[in-house]
Structures are given as C-alpha cells and as structure tokens.
Motif scaffolding. Structure first.
Motif, mmCIF file in Angstrom:
data_model
loop_
_atom_site.group_PDB
_atom_site.id
_atom_site.type_symbol
_atom_site.label_atom_id
_atom_site.label_comp_id
_atom_site.label_asym_id
_atom_site.label_seq_id
_atom_site.Cartn_x
_atom_site.Cartn_y
_atom_site.Cartn_z
ATOM 1 N N LEU A 114 9.434 27.892 -0.628
ATOM 2 C CA LEU A 114 10.209 27.782 -1.862
ATOM 3 C C LEU A 114 9.248 27.687 -3.050
ATOM 4 C CD1 LEU A 114 12.859 25.187 -0.657
ATOM 5 C CD2 LEU A 114 12.929 27.679 -0.506
ATOM 6 N N GLU A 115 8.975 28.792 -3.659
ATOM 7 C CA GLU A 115 7.977 28.835 -4.734
ATOM 8 C C GLU A 115 8.450 29.701 -5.883
ATOM 9 O OE1 GLU A 115 4.962 27.847 -6.924
ATOM 10 O OE2 GLU A 115 5.151 27.007 -4.903
ATOM 11 N N PRO A 116 8.721 29.093 -7.035
ATOM 12 C CA PRO A 116 8.697 27.645 -7.277
ATOM 13 C C PRO A 116 10.027 26.977 -6.908
ATOM 14 C CG PRO A 116 9.208 28.757 -9.306
ATOM 15 C CD PRO A 116 8.993 29.847 -8.281
ATOM 16 N N LEU A 117 10.026 25.645 -6.936
ATOM 17 C CA LEU A 117 11.231 24.848 -6.804
ATOM 18 C C LEU A 117 11.661 24.476 -8.224
ATOM 19 C CD1 LEU A 117 12.907 23.679 -4.414
ATOM 20 C CD2 LEU A 117 11.647 21.536 -4.737
ATOM 21 N N ILE A 118 12.890 24.844 -8.600
ATOM 22 C CA ILE A 118 13.340 24.656 -9.978
ATOM 23 C C ILE A 118 14.435 23.597 -10.022
ATOM 24 C CG2 ILE A 118 14.307 25.795 -12.009
ATOM 25 C CD1 ILE A 118 13.342 28.465 -10.627
ATOM 26 N N LEU A 119 14.135 22.451 -10.593
ATOM 27 C CA LEU A 119 15.130 21.401 -10.757
ATOM 28 C C LEU A 119 15.927 21.683 -12.025
ATOM 29 C CD1 LEU A 119 13.312 20.175 -8.621
ATOM 30 C CD2 LEU A 119 13.455 17.972 -9.789
ATOM 31 N N ALA A 120 17.256 21.774 -11.882
ATOM 32 C CA ALA A 120 18.122 22.143 -13.006
ATOM 33 C C ALA A 120 19.096 21.013 -13.321
ATOM 34 C CB ALA A 120 18.888 23.421 -12.671
ATOM 35 N N HIS A 121 19.081 20.569 -14.567
ATOM 36 C CA HIS A 121 19.955 19.470 -14.993
ATOM 37 C C HIS A 121 20.755 19.887 -16.218
ATOM 38 C CE1 HIS A 121 21.280 15.328 -15.726
ATOM 39 N NE2 HIS A 121 21.026 15.557 -17.007
ATOM 40 N N LEU A 122 22.080 19.813 -16.101
ATOM 41 C CA LEU A 122 22.958 20.118 -17.225
ATOM 42 C C LEU A 122 23.522 18.807 -17.780
ATOM 43 C CD1 LEU A 122 24.341 22.265 -18.960
ATOM 44 C CD2 LEU A 122 26.212 22.303 -17.310
ATOM 45 N N ASN A 123 23.190 18.514 -19.026
ATOM 46 C CA ASN A 123 23.681 17.315 -19.693
ATOM 47 C C ASN A 123 25.028 17.639 -20.337
ATOM 48 O OD1 ASN A 123 24.201 15.134 -21.380
ATOM 49 N ND2 ASN A 123 22.076 14.915 -22.065
ATOM 50 N N HIS A 124 26.108 17.097 -19.745
ATOM 51 C CA HIS A 124 27.453 17.374 -20.240
ATOM 52 C C HIS A 124 27.787 16.587 -21.511
ATOM 53 C CE1 HIS A 124 28.572 18.452 -15.832
ATOM 54 N NE2 HIS A 124 28.209 19.527 -16.506
ATOM 55 N N GLN A 125 26.952 15.630 -21.858
ATOM 56 C CA GLN A 125 27.149 14.809 -23.059
ATOM 57 C C GLN A 125 28.504 14.097 -23.056
ATOM 58 O OE1 GLN A 125 26.224 17.963 -26.036
ATOM 59 N NE2 GLN A 125 24.404 16.756 -26.513
ATOM 60 N N LEU A 126 28.914 13.650 -21.883
ATOM 61 C CA LEU A 126 30.214 12.981 -21.765
ATOM 62 C C LEU A 126 30.098 11.457 -21.817
ATOM 63 C CD1 LEU A 126 31.835 15.111 -18.900
ATOM 64 C CD2 LEU A 126 32.401 15.160 -21.343
ATOM 65 N N ARG A 127 28.874 10.919 -21.596
ATOM 66 C CA ARG A 127 28.713 9.460 -21.514
ATOM 67 C C ARG A 127 27.644 8.944 -22.465
ATOM 68 N NH1 ARG A 127 26.474 9.031 -16.987
ATOM 69 N NH2 ARG A 127 26.548 11.213 -16.368
ATOM 70 N N GLY A 128 27.446 9.655 -23.562
ATOM 71 C CA GLY A 128 26.552 9.182 -24.614
ATOM 72 C C GLY A 128 25.138 8.907 -24.141
#
Length: 356
Positions: free
Chosen positions: A67-81
């Motif tokens: 697995l090259e590269p390993l991509i960490l993906a984070h979506l900030n929904h902005q629902l909890r301040g």
C-alpha cells in the motif's frame, strides 16, 4: 469528541496482545480476500477508535500489502464546532505519527464542509447528505491519487446494529444483508471494510496494546437517536440477557441474507428481461402473462429492480407499496398510485408503470 487512553479496557496484557495480533491478521486476511493489490489506498479516518485502529493496522501491513502510499482522509463536517476541529487536529497528529512508523509513505487529505448548511440548501436529511458527501469526497481523493481502494472502519458491531435497526424498521431480505464488505463506489474504485468481521471489543484491545489514543464523538451518545439506543441499550441488553454471541449471530444472518438475496435478485433480473416490453416514452410496459406465472415475491423484487434502474424515489417504498404494485400486475387491482408520482395501471395484457 474527547481523547481516550483506553481506560475502559480491563483485559490482561496477554489477552490484549492476542487480540492485537488477531485484529491485524483479520485486516490482512480481509484485504487479500478482497483482492487488494499494490498501489495507493485511501483510509477514511474520523478520529474514532475503529478508524484509528484500521489506519494503524494498515500502516503495519503497508509493506506486505504494497500500500504505497497510504492516504488518511478526514472530512470535517463542522457539525460539532470546536469538537469537530479537535478531531481534525487529532487525525493530523495520527497521520504524522504513523508516517514515522516503519517504511512507506503516509499522506493526509483533509477537507471542511458546512454540512448542515448544505443539507438545508438541498432540503434533505442531514445524515443522508453527510454520508453521500463523505463518499463523494473520498472518491475524489482516491481518483486524484490513482487509488483503487477506499477502506472504512466499520466493525462487526456496526453490522449487528445495522441489522437490528433494519429489523425494527420492517426491512425485508435485501435490507437484512446489512453493510457490504466490498462494493463499487465509482469506475475502477471499490469501497472495502476490512474490520467488518472484527468485534469492537477486539478493536479496543488492539488500541490498548498499541497504546494508541482516539477521540469520542459526543453525538454517538445522544439517546434521542434510534441508532444510539440500539448501540448503548438494546444490543448490550440482548448480549447480557439472551445471547452472549448476539453480534456474531446477527453478522451470520447478514451473510445468509446476502447469499439468499443473490439468488432472488438473479431470478428477478431474468423475469425483468422476459417480461419487459418496449417502453412508451417514460412509461414502462410489462407482459402480464409473464408476471402471472411468477411467484408474488419475485414480482415485487422485479419491480424493485426496474424502479431502481429508473432512478425513481425509493424512500417511501415499503413492503405495502411493493405489494400493491404486485397486486396490479397479478390482476387483483386495476391501478395503484405510488410514491414519487408513479402510477401503475393494468391494461388487459400489460401493466403500465411510470409517471402520469
């Protein structure tokens, strides 16, 4: 979410180590069974225990799985301040730490969306809009990176909760299949869930053995939501009072439903091919003789396939609605008005189905 250092896991260190090995082995076995090959992989990481455990296990397997590269993906929904912003910062720190662990490159993809405003503009359910937006963005990240795989951290407990939720809503065989371990997300791109056979207790033990912290999503403890009551009340009640292996039992039910529905769907596709006639504009035409020779349940499923193919709204189509449609096809009713402005009419030797 708040940080947690695994204080709630009382198992012995020996048991922790055994479970940790088991989780990593399960992830590797799942990836190989699903045909994961060399190349980039996107891992959806919220900051919660399941996704963090998956990211850490995949990092340790990065070299062996290619697995090259390993991509960490984070979506900030902005629902909890501030809590949502804290999740984003935490995932950034996790990506940095994993990047220093062993060989192989770890990348980070972060995006912010005001999901509440988006749902308001679309006049649609917030949870649905958030889910669709999340998978759409994950697909974009994968396509830009040339990745063929997106992994999410759904566990066996998530599967059991989904089955119970759908049972309570009156779901049929199709719904009882639960969460798919592997499904296409876009052209050349598959969504996989390597932890789907792993109980949450095993995830927690793995994190404790790895001394890996995680975040708690406060919205997961809101008992006003049916899914949370199932997680925190119903499932533990069934596990304690009726069957200690209820999670495994419900996961097995999902597999059985998947196998059975596969056969039903194949027969329904065959019936659709035999019964459908050339359409009249936007209206579908079906040969009633073909339909009358088929079992009622198969007729219902055939109409479901045609309905989905046409992209007509499914949200308000339950068992009663599908059965009313079958009743028209079988000559028990002359017509039926259905959700989404769709009308079924029996015309001698054919059934007409579509918008008026």
């Amino acid at each position: 979410m708040v940080m947690d250092r695994m204080s709630e896991c009382p198992q012995s260190l020996a048991e922790d180590s055994f479970r940790a090995t088991g989780l990593k082995g399960n992830v590797e076995s799942s990836c190989r069974r699903l045909g994961v090959e060399f190349g980039p992989m996107v891992v959806a990481v919220s900051g919660g225990p399941d996704s963090v455990a998956l990211a850490r296990a995949l990092k340790k397997l990065q070299a062996s799985l290619g697995l090259e590269p390993l991509i960490l993906a984070h979506l900030n929904h902005q629902l909890r301040g501030e809590e949502s912003d804290g999740d984003e910062l935490f995932v950034t720190e996790v990506a940095d730490a994993l990047g220093k662990l062993g060989d192989g490159q770890v990348r980070l993809a972060v995006h912010r969306v005001d999901m509440r405003s988006q749902a308001r503009r679309m006049k649609d359910n917030l949870e649905k809009v958030a889910r669709q937006g999340r998978y759409r963005w994950l697909a974009e990240v994968a396509q830009k990176a040339g990745a063929r795989w997106i992994a999410t951290g759904h566990t066996a407990n998530d599967q059991a909760e989904t089955i119970l939720h759908r049972l309570l809503r009156g779901s049929g065989l199709k719904g009882l299949r639960g969460i798919a371990e592997d499904r296409p997300l876009a052209h050349g791109l598959r969504l996989i869930r390597p932890l789907l056979t792993v109980p949450r207790a095993e995830v927690m033990s793995y994190l404790q053995a790895e001394e890996q912290s995680f975040r708690h999503d406060s919205s997961n403890f809101d008992r006003r939501l049916t899914r949370n009551r199932i997680r925190h009340e119903l499932l533990p009640y069934l596990e304690k009072g009726y069957n200690g292996n209820i999670v495994a039992v419900l996961c097995r039910l999902a597999k059985q439903a998947e196998a059975t529905y596969g056969r039903v769907k194949a027969n329904a596709e065959s019936l659709l091919g035999n019964a459908e006639r050339p359409r009249a504009g936007r209206v579908l035409i079906f040969d009633r003789q073909q339909l009358c020779q088929a079992p009622r349940a198969l007729v219902r499923e055939m109409f479901r396939l045609a309905w989905e193919r046409e992209g007509w709204p499914l949200a308000r189509m339950g068992f009663a609605e599908w059965d009313r449609l079958a009743a028209v096809a079988l000559g028990e009713a002359s017509a039926a008005d259905l959700p989404g402005g769709i009308r079924a009419v029996c015309r001698d030797r054919v059934v007409q189905l579509g918008p008026p």
